[in-house]
Design an enzyme around this catalytic site. Sequence first.
Site, mmCIF file in Angstrom:
data_model
loop_
_atom_site.group_PDB
_atom_site.id
_atom_site.type_symbol
_atom_site.label_atom_id
_atom_site.label_comp_id
_atom_site.label_asym_id
_atom_site.label_seq_id
_atom_site.Cartn_x
_atom_site.Cartn_y
_atom_site.Cartn_z
ATOM 1 N N ARG A 5 -16.508 22.124 2.955
ATOM 2 C CA ARG A 5 -15.781 22.521 4.178
ATOM 3 C C ARG A 5 -16.035 23.996 4.503
ATOM 4 O O ARG A 5 -16.115 24.370 5.674
ATOM 5 C CB ARG A 5 -14.277 22.238 4.054
ATOM 6 C CG ARG A 5 -13.580 22.980 2.949
ATOM 7 C CD ARG A 5 -12.066 22.772 2.994
ATOM 8 N NE ARG A 5 -11.430 23.329 1.809
ATOM 9 C CZ ARG A 5 -10.145 23.651 1.727
ATOM 10 N NH1 ARG A 5 -9.362 23.452 2.772
ATOM 11 N NH2 ARG A 5 -9.650 24.126 0.628
ATOM 12 N N GLU A 53 -4.626 13.032 16.841
ATOM 13 C CA GLU A 53 -6.028 12.723 16.528
ATOM 14 C C GLU A 53 -6.626 11.722 17.506
ATOM 15 O O GLU A 53 -7.813 11.763 17.806
ATOM 16 C CB GLU A 53 -6.132 12.163 15.098
ATOM 17 C CG GLU A 53 -5.748 13.156 14.009
ATOM 18 C CD GLU A 53 -4.237 13.296 13.807
ATOM 19 O OE1 GLU A 53 -3.470 12.517 14.432
ATOM 20 O OE2 GLU A 53 -3.825 14.187 13.046
ATOM 21 N N PHE A 78 -7.460 10.721 8.517
ATOM 22 C CA PHE A 78 -6.936 10.657 9.893
ATOM 23 C C PHE A 78 -8.060 10.373 10.908
ATOM 24 O O PHE A 78 -7.857 9.644 11.876
ATOM 25 C CB PHE A 78 -6.212 11.955 10.245
ATOM 26 C CG PHE A 78 -5.149 12.322 9.248
ATOM 27 C CD1 PHE A 78 -4.277 11.359 8.750
ATOM 28 C CD2 PHE A 78 -5.030 13.620 8.766
ATOM 29 C CE1 PHE A 78 -3.304 11.684 7.800
ATOM 30 C CE2 PHE A 78 -4.068 13.949 7.816
ATOM 31 C CZ PHE A 78 -3.204 12.989 7.338
ATOM 32 N N HIS A 104 -11.742 16.836 3.496
ATOM 33 C CA HIS A 104 -10.750 16.151 2.657
ATOM 34 C C HIS A 104 -11.115 14.696 2.406
ATOM 35 O O HIS A 104 -10.273 13.808 2.409
ATOM 36 C CB HIS A 104 -9.345 16.290 3.230
ATOM 37 C CG HIS A 104 -8.841 17.714 3.232
ATOM 38 N ND1 HIS A 104 -9.503 18.723 3.908
ATOM 39 C CD2 HIS A 104 -7.772 18.304 2.644
ATOM 40 C CE1 HIS A 104 -8.873 19.868 3.737
ATOM 41 N NE2 HIS A 104 -7.815 19.645 2.971
ATOM 42 N N ASP A 112 -2.114 16.981 -2.672
ATOM 43 C CA ASP A 112 -1.464 16.362 -1.510
ATOM 44 C C ASP A 112 -1.219 14.863 -1.700
ATOM 45 O O ASP A 112 -0.392 14.269 -1.012
ATOM 46 C CB ASP A 112 -2.292 16.599 -0.242
ATOM 47 C CG ASP A 112 -1.972 17.949 0.400
ATOM 48 O OD1 ASP A 112 -0.988 18.575 -0.020
ATOM 49 O OD2 ASP A 112 -2.715 18.359 1.311
ATOM 50 N N ARG A 162 -12.735 18.996 0.134
ATOM 51 C CA ARG A 162 -11.861 20.165 0.056
ATOM 52 C C ARG A 162 -12.226 21.050 -1.136
ATOM 53 O O ARG A 162 -12.201 22.272 -1.048
ATOM 54 C CB ARG A 162 -10.408 19.695 -0.090
ATOM 55 C CG ARG A 162 -9.415 20.820 -0.264
ATOM 56 C CD ARG A 162 -8.001 20.293 -0.448
ATOM 57 N NE ARG A 162 -7.049 21.385 -0.496
ATOM 58 C CZ ARG A 162 -6.754 22.068 -1.592
ATOM 59 N NH1 ARG A 162 -7.335 21.751 -2.741
ATOM 60 N NH2 ARG A 162 -5.889 23.065 -1.552
#
Lengths: 319, 274
Positions: A5, A53, A78, A104, A112, A162
């Site tokens: 990322r 999104e 997402f 991610h 998370d 990530r």
Amino acid sequence: MKSTRDAYGEALVELGKSNKNVVVLDADVSKATRTKKFAEQFPGRFFNCGCAEQNMMGVAAGLSLTGKIPFASTFAVFATCRALDQVRNTIAYPRLNVKIVATHGGITVGADGPSHQSLEDMAIMRAIPNMIVIVPADAIETKKAVKESVKYEGPIYIRLGRAEVPIVTNKDSPFAIGEANVIQEGDDITIIACGIMVAVSLEAAQLLEKEGIKAKVVNMHTIKPIDEDLIIKVARETKAIVVAEEHNIIGGLGSAVAEILCNKIPTPFEQVGMRDTFAESGKPEELLAKHGLTANTIVDVARKVLKSLKGCLIIEKKS
Amino acid sequence: MVNRAKIIKDLQKKARIIRRDIIQMLYEAGSGHCGGCLSSTDIVTALYFHHLCYKPDNPDWPERDRFILSKGHCVPLLYAVLAEGGYFPKGELKTLRKIGSHLQGHPDMRKTKGVEASTGSLGQGLSIACGIALGGKMDKKSYTVYALLGDGEIQEGQVWEAAMFANHYHLDNIVAIIDRNRLQVDGPTNKIMTIEPLVDKWKAFGWKVITIDGHDMSQILDALEKAKETKDRPTVVIANTIKGKGVSFMENQVNWHGKAPNKEEAEKALSELT
């Protein structure tokens, strides 16, 4: 060590300078996806869509219809699950020039937990007609993938991570969409991997070498279109194939490779990946260890498949 | 004013032609959506034959106004106006929904000239319109983007995401039109899922709201003019309409939402549309 990322954030800024048509959309996670770097440099070409999104994908589609090259970014889960219908019907079906770059991916999201980890994105995106799917192995390859994606006119999904991962390619390593790279030669077994599992596979190959097993390692950075020719070639050159991916074993890279092998050149085959289960909160390395996404697992699986092969040969000889 | 009266009369005549085309197409196809095509015929006729700037011989002309049919199931209406407008021969309308045809059951921008976006999965057109409007703003273009939405369609959450977006980015080059025919597949909108208070909802989302009788050509033209003049914020035209408008036995009948007429019904409908 560098996260893909982080490389994406840098690549976008470089692209923004050279290509005025590049625009970037994010859904309130620009700090995490690193699109914030682009937003700071090119505020007039960055559009935060808020926590929406589905609308973001539609706006990206509309922007592409005006000749812009939109990069739509959010977390993999997402981008591919929350906004799937929009990606399918509004972007992929009309083959619009939208780049969906999701960070991610996988379980190395870590603390998370499962709601934010992505195990099925490659399978989902791979099943959509017209969609290209790329999973870079490291930061260097990420930059190449992002830049190459602009040269291709059509929808592309790029899956990034990530966590910081080792650098396994260099600036001279070739990168062409749909053309996988053999990054280590060997003639006993082939390990085909993508994303963070490329580095893990190289580690596994070293461990196997100590046992006298020579493993070929393939960096399959493009999941779709899959490099069929190379898969057939390595299947001929080695005795078995192991696929390693940070994804559910259903539908991802393993499935894509198995489809080619079953159809074209039946070959002993094993998979290392998430065994159709959600993970949990934890440190990336703890999660990888708990779910067997390690060099040791690849070594075990490689040994197993080679052993079974010997068994088969013995039976053949007996009969 | 004489001129305007003539414009209105001509548009009304055009709308009758379009309605006839719709009935004939749907009869030939054997399936499709009568009710919603007929309820929005007057609005779309006014757009294509008076209001929009476009060049049928140059469908990709960058300065053209855009029309996004978010309620994609009413694509027979769009095909009828595109053929009437000169994008492709009218004779091709009878290939609707048939294998090998460029006229798909829902809009396919890659197959049909003049179709601006592929839609059909409800709730997505306004987002696409936002993207095109944003691109137009970036390039300092003067075109306007129109999106036609069904009243049942706005139950989709994405519509409200797009509504927020258009307001946030001051997209005054967007005009949403809601075909408020009060019926959706399973029944009246107020029984299936209440969408009222519609005006207050759009106002609360920052939009200029214009409410009209969607079959009154004069009101339609006025609303489109006013919408185009609006600055700094998007406009929504809430067009109160009658589902199946123009065919007595289809008007306000929910069972005509997703049904094509048989031969006898088509003949009866056409006899009413002369």
